[in-house]
Design a protein around this motif. Structure first.
Motif, PDB file in Angstrom:
ATOM      1  N   THR A 131     -75.715 -98.063-126.183  1.00  0.00           N
ATOM      2  CA  THR A 131     -74.754 -98.220-125.023  1.00  0.00           C
ATOM      3  C   THR A 131     -73.703 -97.381-124.908  1.00  0.00           C
ATOM      4  O   THR A 131     -72.985 -96.595-124.185  1.00  0.00           O
ATOM      5  CB  THR A 131     -74.326 -99.550-124.565  1.00  0.00           C
ATOM      6  N   ARG A 132     -72.917 -97.428-126.229  1.00  0.00           N
ATOM      7  CA  ARG A 132     -71.840 -96.941-126.693  1.00  0.00           C
ATOM      8  C   ARG A 132     -71.780 -95.520-127.379  1.00  0.00           C
ATOM      9  O   ARG A 132     -70.617 -94.798-127.532  1.00  0.00           O
ATOM     10  CB  ARG A 132     -70.550 -97.736-127.348  1.00  0.00           C
ATOM     11  N   CYS A 133     -72.832 -95.153-127.541  1.00  0.00           N
ATOM     12  CA  CYS A 133     -73.107 -93.510-127.788  1.00  0.00           C
ATOM     13  C   CYS A 133     -73.546 -92.990-126.457  1.00  0.00           C
ATOM     14  O   CYS A 133     -74.575 -93.603-126.015  1.00  0.00           O
ATOM     15  CB  CYS A 133     -74.500 -93.568-128.825  1.00  0.00           C
ATOM     16  N   ALA A 134     -72.993 -91.882-126.153  1.00  0.00           N
ATOM     17  CA  ALA A 134     -73.370 -91.076-124.642  1.00  0.00           C
ATOM     18  C   ALA A 134     -74.920 -90.777-124.639  1.00  0.00           C
ATOM     19  O   ALA A 134     -75.285 -90.725-123.586  1.00  0.00           O
ATOM     20  CB  ALA A 134     -72.442 -90.071-124.615  1.00  0.00           C
ATOM     21  N   LYS A 135     -75.420 -90.511-125.851  1.00  0.00           N
ATOM     22  CA  LYS A 135     -76.774 -90.130-125.671  1.00  0.00           C
ATOM     23  C   LYS A 135     -77.677 -91.306-126.171  1.00  0.00           C
ATOM     24  O   LYS A 135     -78.990 -91.112-126.535  1.00  0.00           O
ATOM     25  CB  LYS A 135     -76.747 -89.118-126.771  1.00  0.00           C
ATOM     26  N   SER A 136     -77.192 -92.389-126.593  1.00  0.00           N
ATOM     27  CA  SER A 136     -77.955 -93.558-127.085  1.00  0.00           C
ATOM     28  C   SER A 136     -78.781 -93.113-128.319  1.00  0.00           C
ATOM     29  O   SER A 136     -79.939 -93.715-128.548  1.00  0.00           O
ATOM     30  CB  SER A 136     -78.942 -93.971-125.999  1.00  0.00           C
ATOM     31  N   LEU A 137     -78.024 -92.407-129.131  1.00  0.00           N
ATOM     32  CA  LEU A 137     -78.742 -92.151-130.476  1.00  0.00           C
ATOM     33  C   LEU A 137     -78.688 -93.323-131.381  1.00  0.00           C
ATOM     34  O   LEU A 137     -77.996 -94.225-131.242  1.00  0.00           O
ATOM     35  CB  LEU A 137     -77.998 -91.077-131.118  1.00  0.00           C
ATOM     36  N   LEU A 138     -79.855 -93.353-132.173  1.00  0.00           N
ATOM     37  CA  LEU A 138     -79.929 -94.406-133.145  1.00  0.00           C
ATOM     38  C   LEU A 138     -79.811 -94.249-134.558  1.00  0.00           C
ATOM     39  O   LEU A 138     -79.526 -94.827-135.408  1.00  0.00           O
ATOM     40  CB  LEU A 138     -81.334 -94.976-133.050  1.00  0.00           C
ATOM     41  N   GLY A 140     -76.617 -91.846-135.241  1.00  0.00           N
ATOM     42  CA  GLY A 140     -75.384 -90.764-135.048  1.00  0.00           C
ATOM     43  C   GLY A 140     -74.553 -90.862-136.345  1.00  0.00           C
ATOM     44  O   GLY A 140     -74.826 -91.470-137.184  1.00  0.00           O
ATOM     45  N   PRO A 141     -73.195 -90.406-136.227  1.00  0.00           N
ATOM     46  CA  PRO A 141     -72.920 -89.196-135.166  1.00  0.00           C
ATOM     47  C   PRO A 141     -73.602 -88.134-135.353  1.00  0.00           C
ATOM     48  O   PRO A 141     -73.824 -87.572-136.231  1.00  0.00           O
ATOM     49  CB  PRO A 141     -71.437 -89.265-135.294  1.00  0.00           C
ATOM     50  N   CYS A 142     -73.716 -87.590-134.009  1.00  0.00           N
ATOM     51  CA  CYS A 142     -74.173 -85.986-133.774  1.00  0.00           C
ATOM     52  C   CYS A 142     -73.107 -85.264-134.149  1.00  0.00           C
ATOM     53  O   CYS A 142     -71.838 -85.551-134.313  1.00  0.00           O
ATOM     54  CB  CYS A 142     -75.000 -85.961-132.462  1.00  0.00           C
ATOM     55  N   ALA A 143     -73.287 -83.917-133.901  1.00  0.00           N
ATOM     56  CA  ALA A 143     -72.276 -82.926-134.141  1.00  0.00           C
ATOM     57  C   ALA A 143     -71.211 -82.716-132.980  1.00  0.00           C
ATOM     58  O   ALA A 143     -70.336 -81.936-133.106  1.00  0.00           O
ATOM     59  CB  ALA A 143     -72.913 -81.442-134.409  1.00  0.00           C
ATOM     60  N   GLY A 144     -71.369 -83.613-132.123  1.00  0.00           N
ATOM     61  CA  GLY A 144     -70.413 -83.491-130.830  1.00  0.00           C
ATOM     62  C   GLY A 144     -69.123 -84.433-131.084  1.00  0.00           C
ATOM     63  O   GLY A 144     -68.441 -84.289-129.939  1.00  0.00           O
ATOM     64  N   VAL A 145     -69.185 -84.978-132.279  1.00  0.00           N
ATOM     65  CA  VAL A 145     -67.973 -85.826-132.288  1.00  0.00           C
ATOM     66  C   VAL A 145     -66.840 -84.891-132.798  1.00  0.00           C
ATOM     67  O   VAL A 145     -66.819 -84.041-133.679  1.00  0.00           O
ATOM     68  CB  VAL A 145     -68.270 -86.985-133.647  1.00  0.00           C
ATOM     69  N   LYS A 160     -64.670 -92.553-126.540  1.00  0.00           N
ATOM     70  CA  LYS A 160     -64.779 -92.633-127.931  1.00  0.00           C
ATOM     71  C   LYS A 160     -66.268 -92.618-128.466  1.00  0.00           C
ATOM     72  O   LYS A 160     -67.075 -92.994-127.562  1.00  0.00           O
ATOM     73  CB  LYS A 160     -64.276 -94.003-128.375  1.00  0.00           C
ATOM     74  N   CYS A 161     -66.363 -92.004-129.515  1.00  0.00           N
ATOM     75  CA  CYS A 161     -67.814 -91.780-130.069  1.00  0.00           C
ATOM     76  C   CYS A 161     -68.217 -92.914-130.446  1.00  0.00           C
ATOM     77  O   CYS A 161     -67.539 -93.533-131.513  1.00  0.00           O
ATOM     78  CB  CYS A 161     -67.861 -90.744-131.139  1.00  0.00           C
ATOM     79  N   GLY A 162     -69.163 -93.720-130.080  1.00  0.00           N
ATOM     80  CA  GLY A 162     -69.626 -95.055-130.443  1.00  0.00           C
ATOM     81  C   GLY A 162     -70.055 -94.915-132.056  1.00  0.00           C
ATOM     82  O   GLY A 162     -69.670 -95.944-132.724  1.00  0.00           O
ATOM     83  N   TRP A 163     -70.853 -93.979-132.516  1.00  0.00           N
ATOM     84  CA  TRP A 163     -71.241 -93.681-133.817  1.00  0.00           C
ATOM     85  C   TRP A 163     -70.028 -93.500-134.765  1.00  0.00           C
ATOM     86  O   TRP A 163     -70.029 -94.085-136.012  1.00  0.00           O
ATOM     87  CB  TRP A 163     -72.242 -92.815-133.994  1.00  0.00           C
ATOM     88  N   ASN A 164     -68.811 -92.994-134.135  1.00  0.00           N
ATOM     89  CA  ASN A 164     -67.746 -92.879-135.210  1.00  0.00           C
ATOM     90  C   ASN A 164     -67.178 -94.101-135.443  1.00  0.00           C
ATOM     91  O   ASN A 164     -66.570 -94.606-136.588  1.00  0.00           O
ATOM     92  CB  ASN A 164     -66.656 -91.804-134.615  1.00  0.00           C
TER      93      ASN A 164
HETATM   94  S1  SF4 Z   1     -70.465 -87.310-130.370  1.00  0.00           S
HETATM   95 FE1  SF4 Z   1     -70.982 -89.510-130.658  1.00  0.00          FE
HETATM   96  S2  SF4 Z   1     -71.178 -90.711-128.728  1.00  0.00           S
HETATM   97 FE2  SF4 Z   1     -71.179 -88.659-128.329  1.00  0.00          FE
HETATM   98  S3  SF4 Z   1     -73.290 -88.174-128.255  1.00  0.00           S
HETATM   99 FE3  SF4 Z   1     -72.590 -87.760-130.235  1.00  0.00          FE
HETATM  100  S4  SF4 Z   1     -72.897 -89.580-131.359  1.00  0.00           S
HETATM  101 FE4  SF4 Z   1     -73.282 -90.216-129.337  1.00  0.00          FE
END
Ligand code: SF4
Ligand code: SF4
Length: 189
Positions: A131-138, A140-145, A160-164
């Motif tokens: 829910t709290r990662c915009a891409k529902s990644l399992l 993360g975080p991805c490079a978009g943080v 807020k980046c959920g994975w952060n």
């Molecule tokens: S930046 Fe964070 S919240 Fe956004 S898509 Fe990447 S891991 Fe998910």
């Protein structure tokens, strides 16, 4: 509470019947938590619909209503179904059900759960990545943080980046190894 988002108003207006007594049935619980009285009244005005308040529709109360025009329902998807069932009609959802969430002291509503039916938050520091990662990644975080914010943030809506958040809490709780194990890609050789 259930989080709701009012549907596109122009598309809803196209479903209102002209010259008929349209109704906007409003569940007393979640809509009042999501929207102000003014927002609800404005919606009813736009739809040319009479406001009808019904207590906690998911308790399946008896609903007696003369149906003439379109029946819009401001409630979760369950509420729309209960009204349709009770009146034997096809009611129109006035809002989309987006999840289950919390309201901060400043009134900002955030989704915390999308009812996936397979809860894993004990693996992720009590924070739901689905829910709290915009891409529902399992993993993360991805490079978009960036500075703790998700790349999908806008000037008006920082996300807020959920994975952060997960990483910060796990490191603080001496769970860095557990976090790194989640991060490792699962490669089959
Ligand atoms: S930046 Fe964070 S919240 Fe956004 S898509 Fe990447 S891991 Fe998910
Ligand atoms: S993993 Fe997330 S979406 Fe699934 S039940 Fe748990 S909190 Fe809800």
């Amino acid at each position: 509470m259930i989080t709701l988002k009012i549907k596109n108003i122009e598309k809803l207006k196209a479903k209102a019947k002209t010259g008929k007594n349209n109704k906007l049935i409003i569940c007393s619980l979640c809509p009042a938590w999501n929207f102000t009285k003014d927002e609800i009244s404005n919606l009813a005005r736009e739809l040319n619909a009479e406001e009808v308040r019904i207590p906690v529709i998911c308790n399946k109360p008896e609903i007696n209503l003369n149906v003439d025009g379109t029946v819009f329902v401001l409630a979760c998807g369950v509420g729309v179904q209960v009204v349709s069932e009770s009146l034997n009609i096809t009611a129109v959802p006035a809002a989309d059900t987006t999840g289950i969430g919390v309201k901060d002291k400043d009134g900002k509503i955030s989704k915390y759960c999308i009812a996936c039916g397979d809860c894993i938050v004990d693996e992720t520091a009590g924070i739901c990545p689905k829910t709290r990662c915009a891409k529902s990644l399992l993993n993360g975080p991805c490079a978009g943080v960036h500075n703790g914010l998700c790349e999908l943030s806008t000037k008006d809506n920082p996300i807020k980046c959920g994975w952060n958040e997960i990483c910060v809490r796990m490191v603080a709780n001496n769970e860095k190894d557990k976090f790194m194990a989640i991060r490792m890609p699962k490669i089959k050789r």
